[in-house]
Structure formats: structure tokens, C-alpha cells
Design an enzyme around this catalytic site. Structure first.
Site, short mmCIF file in Angstrom:
data_model
loop_
_atom_site.label_atom_id
_atom_site.label_comp_id
_atom_site.label_asym_id
_atom_site.label_seq_id
_atom_site.Cartn_x
_atom_site.Cartn_y
_atom_site.Cartn_z
CG LEU A 76 77.06 -31.48 93.82
CD1 LEU A 76 76.80 -32.48 94.93
CD2 LEU A 76 78.55 -31.23 93.67
N GLY A 77 74.82 -31.64 89.71
CA GLY A 77 74.38 -32.33 88.50
C GLY A 77 72.89 -32.21 88.29
N GLY A 106 69.44 -34.33 86.36
CA GLY A 106 68.95 -35.60 85.83
C GLY A 106 67.49 -35.50 85.46
N GLY A 107 66.90 -36.64 85.15
CA GLY A 107 65.52 -36.67 84.71
C GLY A 107 64.53 -36.22 85.76
CG MET A 108 63.50 -38.38 88.90
SD MET A 108 63.73 -39.55 90.25
CE MET A 108 62.89 -38.67 91.56
CE LYS A 127 67.80 -36.94 91.75
NZ LYS A 127 68.45 -38.11 91.18
CG ASP A 173 68.41 -47.01 86.40
OD1 ASP A 173 68.87 -47.67 85.44
OD2 ASP A 173 68.37 -45.77 86.42
#
Length: 535
Positions: free
Chosen positions: A16-17, A19-21, A38, A132
Site C-alpha cells: 500500500l505504501g 515511508g521512513g519507517m 506496517k 506529527d
């Protein structure tokens, strides 16, 4: 496609995507449902310090009530991969939606503002700071906005205040974040103002160039917002954190003091343009004002562990497929729905509690938290408390106005702790009047708030006990004070009044506490509540 790759029992279906993590995948659950998983970068997951932070922050995220969020379903470490499983929310994020369809206005913008404020109220009520909040962390589900990633930003930093202070996305950071100062929930309120300004105008309130300098030294650009919501946004964007309203105050300003469950109902009705087909429990506006108590979700009791650890379940959903329609899809049938105080006030009429309430415990919270565990034990309910901890559970009801009488039959089956009932409580703030009896027969009435020692209003006094004990407590409203009475095994054993900022009607439930060195286990065979004035 991810083939047959399975992490923690979840079969990964598609990416799905990133990111930084790490990566976020759509996955099939062991029971055949869908979830968002995740996966944390292995380099991070192998770090012992990161693992400690991961466990701590996931525990914190689980404490957040699910108002305008979505629940965390699971978390763990599978080999070198740390993973977090959340409810899958199908819908675009706010940044994507504004980019593709333009700014929101009218009832849609107001529902968005209420939804995010509701989420922040739940997040802050659990002692968590988002740090955030930004448009990409707000998903637009079919039932309204969902705030995601709360508290998780801390995972990429160290434990010091200075490192935490610089976490965040520049265009939505508060001045104190820019300056590296210690953070409070006020940073999220500032971000709320920036997010709503962006949603309503399509532009960043401090621009995208030299944004950090402008956040610290210049005023935001808010032209284009409707006058009423512009005034609330301006207060949220105050440079001085002390001048910003709390998230609960934002909610009150937007919908006239409506509490979280009612606000969630209003958001869903406004977002979809429909009235729910089945009645849902909601709560009336808080009689306490300001930071009012958190109401109980329908059909579900709330689990809270102390010191300072309310263990509810939050959310970290991820965005679904891109939306290309030019109209806002949640305005059903083209209906124009205006969010107003009148709509908020009407919500509690959708459902009314019938009395007396008698628990079958089937809808009460079960599971394990840092302080211990709760489980169904046949027709009863059992709390197992770890040494030095206190667990308290709220029944799925809203107390009646005018006072309440609650009762329970309980047995201390292990240890030397304390147990009993409580009323006029709030699972978010920890406010409650707690009526307890110890294994040695001492009774107390304590005015508590999560994270504090509490103030003893009566006792300890020896009243004797049997096995099981029948504990009955009354929180009676009388003008500007609350009258508290306690019966143990049909005998009145304590009576006292509280006129010092007394708590008002909200939630009620049961509690148990252990000693400092040994665990305690308490079984509740019954729980009931009725209005103090009869009914």
C-alpha cells in the site's frame, strides 16, 4: 503481489505504501478479514533500544479510544521484522483528496474539524501526544475522518526531550517544536489549526518556503475560511501554547460541548447524510464542562489499568485506492447537511438507557494490559492484577442524571488486594469515586484520577467481609455536592459528601487492586445499576 509471505500469521496481499519507517501492506487476517500491516525496517527492528520504544509506543497507542481513529489489532516482532497490524480503512488521505477535488467547505469542513478534534480528545485523554498531525495522517473513510500514526513518530527518535521536539512535518509544526522546546498536547492543537486551514483553503497557512521561520514569527494566512471556523482555527494557531484551547475545548467550541461518542455520531451523520438504521448509545453533554469524561462505546466496556495506563484500543489505518470523483462522496444523494449545535444536541435522543441495568458481562472488555488481565469466567468476570497495579473497568452504560446506585457481588480469590465498584467516572481522565473493600474487611471511599494517589474521603474503617461480598454504592446528586454512601453485605458502612469540584454523572464499573509485592485475583459474579431516585 507478495506471494505467500506471512508475517505474524498475516498473509501479505499487496503493497500500500512506503515511508521512513518501512512498508505498509494490505493483508489477510487468520480469520479471513483484511487488515493493514506496517513492517518496520529490519535495521530498526534489530536495535534493542528501538524494540523497547516499539513496545512502549504500541502500548500507548492501544490506550487511545477509537473515536475517529481505528483499532490496533496486533503487534509483535517476527524474526528481524517488527510489525503493527491495524484496521484497514479504505479511503484517500486528506492531502490527496484536497489535491484532486479541491478544498472542503461548509458542513464537510466542519465535520472534518469535529472529527479530528474528537480524535485528538481521545488521544490526549490516553496521555499520548501525536506530534506529527498532518493531512496525510488523516484518512477520509466512508464514515468520516480517521486520524492515524498517533505517537508513533517517537519511534524514529531517541528518548530525550530535545530529539522528540524536532519530530514532525515542518509545515504543521508548532512554534515550540520549531524551537526544540518540551512538547505538550498543545502542539497537536496547533497542527489541527494548520490542517483545517489547509483543508478549507487548499494552501499551507505558513507557506512552503521558510515555513519554520514563519511559524515562529509570522501570523498564518487564513483568508478563505468561513468566519466562524476561522476564529477557532486562529485560536488554535496561537504562538503561545498556553493560549491555545485544549482538544476538548475545540470540540466544545465546534459542537456546543458534545462529548466524544456524541461527536463521533454527529460526524458520521454529517459525513454520510444519513441517520443510523439502529439506535446507538451516546452520551449527553458533559456536566463537568471543559475536559469532560469519555463516554462508553456502544456494547463495549472500557479497560483501564493504573498507574496512568488506560488500556483502550486505538487505530493506525492506511489509505485505500485513489478517489477520482469530483464531488465529495460522503454527501449522500446530494443532500446538504449542516453541522450545528442543534444536531449535536439531538444525538443523545437516538438511544435511551433502560433501567435497571444488569450486566451479563458479555460486552465487557477482556484482554491483557500492562497492569493485568480481564476475562470472562463462566457467567462472571475476573480481574487478575499484577503487583502494584490497579485495574478498573467501565460498564457499557451512561449513568442517569440525578444520581446512581451501583452494586456488585465480588470474591477476592487470590492475594490481599482491594476490590469494589465505582461511579461518576471517566475512562479518559480517570475521574471517579471508588468504593473499596480489602481482603481484611477495611472499607474506603476514594476520589481518584488516573496517575494520582487519589484523595481518601472516608476510611479506612474495618467493616468485616464475607466471601462473596455484596458491595453497593450510591453517588447521589444534591445541589453543588455529591453524597456518597456505601453498603457492605446489606449494612450501611460509610457515608460522606464531596463539595470540592464534585464529579458528575458519566460512567460506572468495577475495580480491583493488588498489593505491592503479590498479585490479586477478583471474581465479580454480578453488576447492576439503577437511578438513585428509583426507576
Amino acid at each position: 503481489m507478495n506471494g505467500d509471505r506471512v508475517i505474524g500469521g498475516y498473509a501479505l496481499r499487496r503493497l500500500l505504501g512506503r515511508g521512513g519507517m518501512g512498508e505498509v501492506h494490505l493483508a489477510a487476517t487468520p480469520t479471513g478479514g483484511l487488515a493493514a500491516v506496517k513492517l518496520i525496517h529490519p535495521a530498526l527492528a534489530r536495535d534493542p533500544a528501538f524494540r523497547r520504544r516499539f513496545e512502549r509506543e504500541v502500548a500507548a497507542a492501544r490506550r487511545v479510544a477509537r473515536f475517529c481513529t481505528a483499532p490496533v489489532l496486533d503487534a509483535g516482532i517476527d524474526g528481524d521484522v517488527a510489525y503493527l497490524v491495524t484496521e484497514y480503512v479504505k479511503g484517500p488521505d486528506l492531502a490527496q483528496a484536497v489535491h484532486e477535488q479541491g478544498p472542503l467547505s461548509g458542513g464537510n469542513l466542519e465535520a472534518l474539524a469535529v472529527g479530528i478534534a474528537t480524535a485528538l480528545s481521545a488521544i490526549h485523554g490516553a496521555g499520548v501526544i501525536h506530534r506529527d498531525l498532518k493531512p496525510s495522517n488523516v484518512l477520509l473513510s466512508p464514515l468520516g475522518p480517521r486520524v492515524i500514526d498517533f505517537g508513533i513518530a517517537q519511534l524514529v527518535g531517541n528518548d530525550g526531550l530535545a530529539s522528540q521536539a524536532i519530530l514532525g512535518t515542518p509545515a504543521f509544526m508548532a512554534p515550540e517544536q520549531v524551537l526544540g522546546e518540551p512538547l505538550t498536547p498543545a502542539v497537536d492543537v496547533f497542527a489541527w489549526g494548520a490542517v483545517i486551514a489547509f483543508a478549507g483553503t487548499g494552501r499551507l497557512p505558513f507557506g512552503d518556503r521558510e515555513a519554520l521561520y514563519r511559524i515562529a514569527h509570522e501570523e498564518p494566512r487564513l483568508d478563505g475560511l468561513d468566519e466562524e471556523i476561522r476564529a477557532v482555527v486562529a485560536r488554535a494557531l496561537a504562538k503561545d501554547a498556553r493560549l491555545r484551547p485544549t482538544a476538548q475545548r475545540l470540540l466544545a467550541d465546534l459542537v456546543g460541548g458534545t462529548r466524544l461518542a456524541a461527536a463521533t455520531e454527529v460526524v458520521e451523520r454529517t459525513w454520510t447524510g444519513t441517520v443510523p438504521s439502529e439506535p446507538r448509545p451516546t452520551a449527553a453533554p458533559s456536566p463537568l464542562g471543559g475536559a469532560g469524561p469519555r463516554p462508553v462505546p456502544p456494547g463495549r466496556a472500557v479497560t483501564v489499568a493504573e498507574p496512568g495506563r488506560p488500556a483502550a484500543e486505538p487505530g493506525w489505518p492506511v489509505a485505500g485506492p485513489r478517489v477520482r470523483r469530483r464531488w465529495w462522496p460522503w454527501v449522500a444523494g446530494g443532500a446538504v447537511v449542516v453541522l450545528a449545535v442543534a444536531a449535536a444536541a439531538a444525538v443523545p435522543l437516538l438511544w435511551r438507557q433502560t433501567w435497571p441495568y444488569e450486566a451479563g458481562f458479555g460486552s465487557w472488555a477482556v484482554g491483557t494490559s500492562e497492569g493485568g488481565s480481564a476475562r470472562l469466567a463462566g457467567p462472571g468476570y475476573e480481574l487478575a492484577v499484577r503487583p502494584g497495579w490497579r485495574l478498573w473497568k467501565s460498564a457499557p452504560l451512561r449513568e442517569p442524571d440525578g444520581g446512581v446506585i451501583v452494586s456488585a457481588k465480588a470474591t477476592l480469590e487470590e492475594g490481599d488486594g482491594q476490590y469494589g465498584v465505582w461511579c461518576h467516572g471517566s475512562a479518559s481522565s480517570g475521574d471517579r469515586y471508588e468504593f473499596g473493600v480489602s481482603g481484611t474487611g477495611e472499607v474506603t471511599i476514594v476520589k481518584r484520577r488516573t496517575g494520582t494517589e487519589g484523595r481518601t474521603l472516608y476510611g479506612p474503617a474495618n467493616a468485616g467481609s464475607t466471601a462473596p461480598d455484596r458491595i453497593v454504592a450510591e453517588c447521589g446528586q444534591s445541589g453543588s455536592k455529591v453524597t456518597l454512601r456505601m453498603w457492605l453485605n446489606e449494612r450501611l458502612v460509610a457515608e460522606v459528601s464531596d463539595a470540592d469540584a464534585p464529579y458528575g454523572p458519566s460512567e460506572a464499573g468495577v475495580h480491583a487492586a493488588s498489593g505491592d509485592t503479590a498479585p490479586a485475583r477478583v471474581r465479580f459474579d454480578s453488576f447492576a445499576a439503577r437511578p438513585a431516585t428509583g426507576g
